[in-house]
Design an enzyme around this catalytic site. Structure first.
Site, mmCIF file in Angstrom:
data_model
loop_
_atom_site.group_PDB
_atom_site.id
_atom_site.type_symbol
_atom_site.label_atom_id
_atom_site.label_comp_id
_atom_site.label_asym_id
_atom_site.label_seq_id
_atom_site.Cartn_x
_atom_site.Cartn_y
_atom_site.Cartn_z
ATOM 1 N N CYS A 189 -59.482 -29.671 -56.506
ATOM 2 C CA CYS A 189 -60.641 -30.546 -56.716
ATOM 3 C C CYS A 189 -60.631 -31.210 -58.092
ATOM 4 O O CYS A 189 -61.475 -32.059 -58.371
ATOM 5 C CB CYS A 189 -61.930 -29.758 -56.530
ATOM 6 S SG CYS A 189 -61.982 -28.894 -54.970
ATOM 7 N N HIS A 214 -69.692 -30.345 -61.939
ATOM 8 C CA HIS A 214 -68.865 -30.203 -60.730
ATOM 9 C C HIS A 214 -69.744 -29.742 -59.581
ATOM 10 O O HIS A 214 -69.588 -30.241 -58.463
ATOM 11 C CB HIS A 214 -67.746 -29.192 -60.973
ATOM 12 C CG HIS A 214 -66.958 -28.870 -59.742
ATOM 13 N ND1 HIS A 214 -66.023 -29.735 -59.218
ATOM 14 C CD2 HIS A 214 -66.991 -27.803 -58.896
ATOM 15 C CE1 HIS A 214 -65.508 -29.210 -58.119
ATOM 16 N NE2 HIS A 214 -66.081 -28.041 -57.900
ATOM 17 N N THR A 244 -71.853 -24.401 -54.018
ATOM 18 C CA THR A 244 -71.435 -23.054 -53.609
ATOM 19 C C THR A 244 -72.183 -22.036 -54.477
ATOM 20 O O THR A 244 -72.420 -22.280 -55.662
ATOM 21 C CB THR A 244 -69.915 -22.855 -53.781
ATOM 22 O OG1 THR A 244 -69.560 -23.015 -55.150
ATOM 23 C CG2 THR A 244 -69.156 -23.872 -52.958
ATOM 24 N N PRO A 245 -72.550 -20.909 -53.902
ATOM 25 C CA PRO A 245 -73.391 -19.948 -54.632
ATOM 26 C C PRO A 245 -72.755 -19.464 -55.937
ATOM 27 O O PRO A 245 -73.392 -19.478 -56.985
ATOM 28 C CB PRO A 245 -73.551 -18.805 -53.627
ATOM 29 C CG PRO A 245 -73.460 -19.482 -52.291
ATOM 30 C CD PRO A 245 -72.428 -20.563 -52.469
ATOM 31 N N GLU A 263 -70.686 -22.340 -63.349
ATOM 32 C CA GLU A 263 -70.627 -23.574 -64.136
ATOM 33 C C GLU A 263 -71.832 -23.695 -65.060
ATOM 34 O O GLU A 263 -71.702 -24.128 -66.212
ATOM 35 C CB GLU A 263 -70.547 -24.801 -63.226
ATOM 36 C CG GLU A 263 -70.433 -26.084 -64.051
ATOM 37 C CD GLU A 263 -70.315 -27.352 -63.231
ATOM 38 O OE1 GLU A 263 -70.484 -27.280 -61.994
ATOM 39 O OE2 GLU A 263 -70.061 -28.421 -63.822
ATOM 40 N N LYS A 277 -72.634 -34.827 -56.325
ATOM 41 C CA LYS A 277 -72.152 -34.373 -55.010
ATOM 42 C C LYS A 277 -73.313 -34.176 -54.045
ATOM 43 O O LYS A 277 -73.103 -34.131 -52.833
ATOM 44 C CB LYS A 277 -71.372 -33.055 -55.156
ATOM 45 C CG LYS A 277 -69.993 -33.214 -55.817
ATOM 46 C CD LYS A 277 -69.230 -31.908 -55.797
ATOM 47 C CE LYS A 277 -67.857 -32.040 -56.466
ATOM 48 N NZ LYS A 277 -67.940 -32.116 -57.934
ATOM 49 N N HIS A 333 -68.566 -33.790 -51.406
ATOM 50 C CA HIS A 333 -67.468 -33.399 -52.298
ATOM 51 C C HIS A 333 -66.212 -34.177 -51.903
ATOM 52 O O HIS A 333 -65.641 -33.937 -50.837
ATOM 53 C CB HIS A 333 -67.246 -31.889 -52.167
ATOM 54 C CG HIS A 333 -66.308 -31.310 -53.178
ATOM 55 N ND1 HIS A 333 -65.496 -32.070 -53.990
ATOM 56 C CD2 HIS A 333 -66.042 -30.019 -53.511
ATOM 57 C CE1 HIS A 333 -64.789 -31.283 -54.772
ATOM 58 N NE2 HIS A 333 -65.108 -30.026 -54.502
ATOM 59 N N PHE A 392 -59.820 -25.097 -56.586
ATOM 60 C CA PHE A 392 -59.069 -23.961 -56.051
ATOM 61 C C PHE A 392 -57.916 -23.610 -56.988
ATOM 62 O O PHE A 392 -57.316 -24.485 -57.603
ATOM 63 C CB PHE A 392 -58.471 -24.320 -54.695
ATOM 64 C CG PHE A 392 -59.387 -24.114 -53.525
ATOM 65 C CD1 PHE A 392 -60.648 -23.596 -53.674
ATOM 66 C CD2 PHE A 392 -58.959 -24.445 -52.254
ATOM 67 C CE1 PHE A 392 -61.475 -23.411 -52.576
ATOM 68 C CE2 PHE A 392 -59.767 -24.264 -51.150
ATOM 69 C CZ PHE A 392 -61.026 -23.748 -51.314
#
Lengths: 186, 415
Positions: free
Chosen positions: B168, B307, B311-312, B318, B339, B344, B403
């Site tokens: 990403c 970013h 996501t949890p 972040e 996003k 995304h 990732f």
């Protein structure tokens, strides 16, 4: 301040050529870590792409020759050729037969262009930049070009640059024949 | 050993952004994208451009239409009557051509212009598209040049052309590499950016990873970064490409500048092949390095484009990284995740979010995080929720974390 920086010299302090036949890659996945190299997390290479397996083992061997080396501030630039082709062929054949539920969760993280670099970074604890380059026939040259650009990245104390002469062209196979394409990671 | 710690290093010369092109879920030109971002408009909808009958997902943020490219011959995929041009190549090509047009094609002529594209899974997507159209490229293993090389040839670029991949963070790395090439004098100007497409297999892979939101009943509300009820990201697609050149050269020729790429910071978590690291020491370091590369202090940042994909674990990590890197300034600096509107864009996310930062400069306003109804206590930031906030915006930090633990942060400045 000058608008053009001078490229820095990059002495090569370690390297390891590793040539492996596809049939022998699985043995490398489970092989013991070379003496003197950083150990891999348990079963780390279980789902790794074949080229990643060879790359990680090659870096481990090179590090074994530098026993005092701390690689935690190293970066990785990997320039594989057609990485992930075996896993992709398997995934596509399964998808055609069974739809989305059959798609492996490993296909994106382990078979994309960055996967090889990520495997080296994650497996060996390297916190410098980590990226894949190229993917096509000129990949290694492109990797060198990228390394030249990133060489002076602050905080990075060394770089691992890997390229693989892989993907010897296999005989054409029919779709759905259930066989895997040839690949000869070197 | 040479001291490379950020505080001991001079800032890199900025790169001027003199052209940009984009195809995104929020529009295909800067004005349209800026309008959508500031209006808080979502690009998420039920998908109808793909055959999703075999996948489990039915919504995403697609690009409405990819124009044909006169003069470019995208790779043909598939077999028989089902041959079609590579969608990914057309997407990136259209953005690159638009960037050249935007900077003035004459400005590129006679100069050594390079191209760096951030595309994380080019071959995977190309093999998939070919296979689904009846081809067998994945089995034959025929070697083919990457999209960047083909586009470089089609555009007549005389500089180096290559693809970089860091999940990403791919297109952010592309911008960083192009910036370095300019600093080293390896090119006179450089096209840089990246893109990605929604594909059935990628959609299924992310779904099976449980990385995607499962809010099937209300797609527009599904992408909700920093919200307590977030449950994953919404996949988007698109491409953004910029023309970069040394600031001094751009000023000398009187070029219009959309903004400046002032610095980049990069690091790796080295923690896990998929999961973000809950302890964001390396993400923090990437932010600090980007600020040092740009020669800015934390209190000189006017906006953070996070970013935050929804996501949890990732959003909370972040938020902690931003607070650590910015210190006391984190209380004041507005933060949003675009996003929430664009979905995304995966490999193209970093480039698209650089566009969002440039839109903040041109509109003097911070684009919002939509769907942020109940900010998570684990993400204590100065959120810009629901509606754009007018503000003086001269500098921006844009984060991308991918990732494999790839961390890439950019600092942009108004021209």
């Amino acid at each position: 301040m000058s608008s053009v920086h001078q490229p820095c010299r990059l002495p090569v302090v370690a390297y390891e050529p590793l040539s492996v036949l596809l049939a022998d890659v699985d043995a490398l996945r489970t092989a013991a870590d070379p003496e003197g190299s950083p150990p891999l997390p348990k079963r780390f290479l279980r789902h790794a792409d074949e080229q990643s397996v060879v790359a990680v083992r090659a870096v481990q061997r090179a590090l074994a020759a530098l026993p005092a080396a701390d690689c935690s501030r190293h970066g990785v630039i990997a320039a594989p050729c057609q990485a992930g082709r075996i896993a992709s062929s398997r995934t596509l054949a399964q998808y055609a037969a069974g739809g989305g539920v059959t798609v492996s969760t490993h296909i994106v993280p382990q078979a994309s262009l960055h996967a090889l670099a990520a495997a080296v970074s994650v497996g060996l604890g390297m916190h410098g930049p980590s990226l894949g380059v190229g993917g096509g026939p000129q990949a290694l040259h492109e990797g060198l070009l990228t390394a030249t650009a990133l060489a002076d990245t602050p905080g990075v104390e060394g770089w691992w640059l890997g390229g693989e002469r892989a993907c010897r062209r296999a005989p054409a196979r029919r779709r759905g024949a259930g066989r895997q394409p040839g690949c000869d990671p070197r | 050993m040479t001291d490379h710690t950020p505080s001991h290093r001079a800032a890199r010369c900025p790169a001027a952004i003199t052209g940009m092109g984009m195809l995104t879920p929020l529009g295909n030109d800067f004005a349209s994208v800026g309008d959508a971002l500031m209006a808080g408009r979502s690009g998420v909808r039920e998908i109808d451009l793909l055959d999703t009958s075999r996948t489990l997902r039915q919504f995403a943020a697609p690009v409405e239409a990819i124009p044909d490219l006169p003069g470019l011959q995208p790779r043909q995929l598939g077999k028989g009557d089902n041959v079609h041009a590579s969608r990914l190549e057309r997407l990136c090509g259209a953005a690159a051509v638009a960037a050249v047009d935007d900077c003035g094609a004459a400005a590129a002529a006679g100069r050594r212009v390079g191209l760096v594209l951030g595309i994380g899974a080019e071959q995977l997507k190309t093999w998939e598209a070919d296979f689904l159209a009846g081809g067998d490229a994945v089995f034959s293993g025929a070697r083919q040049p990457c999209i960047a090389a083909r586009l470089g040839q089609a555009l007549g670029l005389s500089g180096p052309c290559l693809t970089v991949a860091a999940a990403c963070a791919s297109s952010g790395y592309a911008l960083a590499v192009a910036h370095r090439w300019l600093s080293l004098g390896m090119v006179d100007a450089c096209l840089a950016g990246g893109g990605d497409i929604i594909s059935p297999v990628a959609l299924a892979a992310f779904y099976n990873l449980r990385a995607l939101s499962r809010r099937d009943d209300d797609p527009v509300k599904a992408s909700r970064p920093f919200d307590t009820a977030r449950d994953g990201f919404v996949m988007g697609e698109g491409a953004a490409v910029f023309m970069l050149e040394p600031e001094a050269a751009a000023r000398q020729r009187g070029a219009r500048m959309h903004g400046l790429l002032a610095g980049a910071g990069m690091s790796s978590d080295a923690s896990h092949m998929v999961a973000p690291c809950a302890e964001p020491a390396e993400a923090t370091r990437a932010i600090e390095m980007a600020l040092a590369d740009a020669g800015l202090r934390p209190d000189e940042i006017d906006y953070v484009n996070a970013h935050a994909a929804g996501t949890p674990v990732g959003d909370a990590a972040e938020a902690l990284a931003i607070r650590r890197a910015l210190g006391a300034a984190a209380e004041r600096v507005p933060v949003s995740s675009t996003k929430s509107m664009s979905g995304h864009l995966v490999s193209g996310a970093s480039a698209f979010e650089a566009v969002a930062c440039l839109a903040a400069f041109s509109r003097q306003a911070i684009p919002p995080t939509i769907n942020l109804d109940d900010p998570d206590e684990a993400c204590p930031l100065n959120h810009v929720a629901h509606q754009a906030r007018p503000a003086r915006v001269r500098t921006a930090l844009s984060n991308s974390f991918g990732f494999g633990g790839s961390n890439l942060c950019l600092v942009l400045k108004a021209a």
